[in-house]
Design a protein around this motif. Structure first.
Motif: not given
Length: 678
Positions: A1-10, A163-177, A189-193
């Motif tokens: 399974m894909k992960s955002v922590y995969d090496s960039i060489e993929v 390739e990896y947008a759907e695998f970007i993890p949501e770390i901040i709890p929903q209550s805080l968001r 991330i999309q808004g930054m780039h």
């Protein structure tokens, strides 16, 4: 399974050479790429000529009305020229040293060009050809190096996001968001780039900044949480009544601030975890008395105390002060420095090991291997920033899970305290004892030295003493600054036959420096010309004048520390800043110094004016290198994240509730990564 922590060489198209280029930017994983944010954005929206100012970067759209021609000149230099017809006028366009762009310019075709507008010539110096319709109104600009180009990096980041947008993890709890109305991490991330508008970019930065601060604060607070949960410390169960009796014997009343801090420390001492507390207090706020009360509580609980300070003269001052406070009590105090004679040292160490010494005060001599305590319960490090981490740790290890109190007279801005020392408990003494007369600070031009010497002479006639501070030791041909040796000769000549003038600087040996400082303390020298070595450790209540030459060369915090060498007695004291600052920033520092004697206010201003990178070397100070967040610019967000991290770890269900699982997973992953790197 894909992960955002995969090496960039993929990613497709990442061969060995490109991989090495990305590594040179510190980019190893997909997530590294996705969080390698632009440092600025270029507005590439098409605008009309009447909206544009001279020399502004703009995008113009028009039809090519003349053939593109390339003119070569000089060595490998060229000029590509053509004209476009916009809605307003015909504009001359020129690209320098990009002859290959000629193939993209076709007669009568529409083109969009980003460049710098020259209003006088009605021409555009082109930077890039955008085609007929760009995908967005803003273009990201990244930090790159000679190994990789902007366009290449942007293409790779676009591929990584696709390739990896759907695998970007949501770390901040929903209550805080929901509480802060934050975008999802993917949207941020999309808004930054690839921002479609300024609002989208701003919303993206809010999420990124908060998440960076929250994750860092959680890691720090988790250290505090685990330390207190382990309950591996010493519980100092002192006799409260006897401690109060000692406090009544003090020759002065405690300030409200001292009472508050004493309660915080004494509460820690009774707990079953190692105290790890920082005590901040401005010069003269009474930190030593707070430490003495903590030592008495420790002694009453059956343990010994140790106090380490950076210089022998400071150790002697503390020993003298505490001996006077212990007079008439059963508590014993001893002094150990590099100057302690061999026989005396041997007897002292034996008494210490047998428990006949309650409190040992000293310099680095305390951390030598043959120094053994009978039952060490509290370690106090004064001016803690003067010692390395290993030195402080070595003293702490002289006891079994001893409590630690670190003291500093260098006020640390709240934002830096939160980021650098967030794992510590922090106590603050923010008021001075009654009767302290504020130091009068005057800023004047550097050529007023003779008037300053006249003023010093008037003070010396009253029996006072004075410091003159210079930023250099010897004359330098490169920098036109007053230097200690030259100033010492000049001042000595000025007061010849009337006053004695000493010279102190960092190149002198330790015993020579101690001899000079003792001589000044004993009034054998009425004037002391010195570099900043007197910033800490010299307490001469009789000194009432501080002259600082080339004061613009110092930061506010250092100026305040230097100024704190005077105003320690009952007489009015003065600080004269001799400075000719060339910049507005330098002038502002001088103005602030004359307006305030509050060290905490000054340290915050210093941080704002100079930035954390200049005020403290990031690596040396232990400051984290955030990807986008800035502890000065985003102070409010940092404060909120700090409070949220403390609150989260106080929740009973933090380690079980599903809403906090992504945070727990992230912290667990960080812990494993850190362990692997050790």
């Amino acid at each position: 399974m894909k992960s955002v922590y995969d090496s960039i060489e993929v990613l497709p198209g990442i061969g060995p050479k490109r991989l090495e280029a990305l590594h040179s930017l510190g980019l190893y994983t997909i997530y590294d790429l996705l969080t390698h944010f632009p440092f600025r954005y270029e507005d590439i929206q098409v605008r009309s000529l009447d909206e544009i100012e001279d020399q502004e970067k703009v995008t113009l759209k028009g039809n090519v009305v003349t053939p593109a021609t390339v003119h070569h000149y000089g060595y490998k230099k060229s000029r590509l020229s053509f004209k476009i017809a916009t809605e307003d006028a015909v504009v001359q366009v020129t690209f320098f040293n990009q002859p290959y762009l000629k193939s993209q310019v076709n007669l009568e075709e529409e083109v969009m060009i980003f460049g710098k507008w020259d209003a006088l010539r009605q021409s555009l110096s082109g930077y890039k050809i955008l085609g007929s319709k760009p995908d967005q109104d803003f273009e990201s600009v990244y930090h790159v190096n000679k190994h990789i180009k902007q366009k290449t990096l942007l293409t790779i980041i676009q591929a990584a996001f696709q390739e990896y947008a759907e695998f970007i993890p949501e770390i901040i709890p929903q209550s805080l968001r929901e509480h802060y109305r934050l975008l999802s991490h993917k949207e941020a991330i999309q808004g930054m780039h690839f921002p479609q508008s300024e609002a989208e970019f701003l919303q993206g930065t809010r999420q990124i900044i908060y998440q960076e601060f929250l994750l860092y604060q959680l890691k720090l607070q988790l250290i505090r949480y685990n330390r207190k949960k382990e309950q591996a410390g010493i519980a100092v169960l002192y006799d409260v009544k006897r401690l109060k009796e000692f406090i009544t014997t003090l020759p002065f009343d405690l300030t409200d601030g001292q009472k508050r801090v004493v309660n915080e420390i004494c509460r820690d001492l009774r707990e079953l975890f190692e105290m790890n507390r920082l005590l901040q207090g401005d010069v003269g706020s009474g930190k030593t008395v707070v430490a003495v009360i903590a030592f008495v509580a420790t002694i009453l609980g059956g343990y010994q105390g140790a106090m380490m300070v950076p210089t022998e003269i400071l150790a002697e001052q503390h020993y003298q002060t505490i001996s006077e406070l212990f007079e008439g009590t059963e508590y014993t105090v001893a002094l150990l420095t590099g100057s302690t004679k061999t026989k005396e040292r041997r007897e002292l160490l034996l008494a210490l090991e047998e428990g006949r010494i309650d409190l040992l005060i000293g310099t680095h001599a305390l951390i030598q291997d043959d120094v053994t305590f009978h039952n060490l319960g509290l370690v106090v490090t004064d001016e803690q920033h003067r010692f390395g981490v290993n030195q402080r740790q070595k003293l702490n290890e002289k006891g079994q899970n001893a409590n630690a109190l670190y003291m500093t007279a260098t006020p640390i801005p709240r934002t830096l305290a939160i980021t650098m020392m967030g794992e510590m408990d922090v106590s603050v003494l923010d008021q001075l004892p009654d009767g302290r007369i504020p130091i009068r600070t005057i800023w004047t031009k550097s050529d007023k030295m003779e008037r300053a010497l006249e003023f010093i002479d008037q003070q010396l006639e009253l029996g006072r003493q004075a410091y003159i501070i210079t930023p250099l030791i010897e004359k330098s041909e490169l920098i036109d600054l007053k230097n200690a040796e030259e100033v010492h000769r000049m001042v000595n000549e000025y007061y010849r036959g009337k006053w004695q003038v000493g010279l102190l600087h960092g190149r002198q040996k330790a015993d020579e420096k101690d001899r000079i400082m003792h001589a000044f303390k004993d009034n054998k020298y009425q004037v002391l010309v010195s570099t900043t070595v007197i910033e800490v450790g010299l307490n001469v209540p009789n000194a009432t004048v501080m002259v600082i030459q080339d004061a613009e060369r110092f930061g506010l915090s250092q100026l305040h520390q230097l100024r704190g060498r005077v105003g320690r007695g009952s007489e009015e004291s003065f600080c004269l800043l001799l400075a000719n600052p060339k910049t507005e920033n330098g002038k502002e520092r001088m103005r602030i110094m004359t307006e305030s004697t509050d060290g905490f206010y000054l340290s915050q201003k210093d941080l704002e004016l100079r930035g954390s990178g200049d005020l403290f070397g990031v690596k040396q100070a232990g400051l984290p290198e955030f990807k986008y967040a800035d502890i000065v610019k985003h102070e409010n967000v940092l404060t909120a994240a700090h409070q949220d991290a403390m609150r989260l770890l106080s929740l009973e269900d933090f380690f079980e509730a599903p809403d906090y699982e992504p945070l727990r997973n992230y912290l667990d992953m960080e812990r494993k990564l850190a362990k692997n790197l050790q």
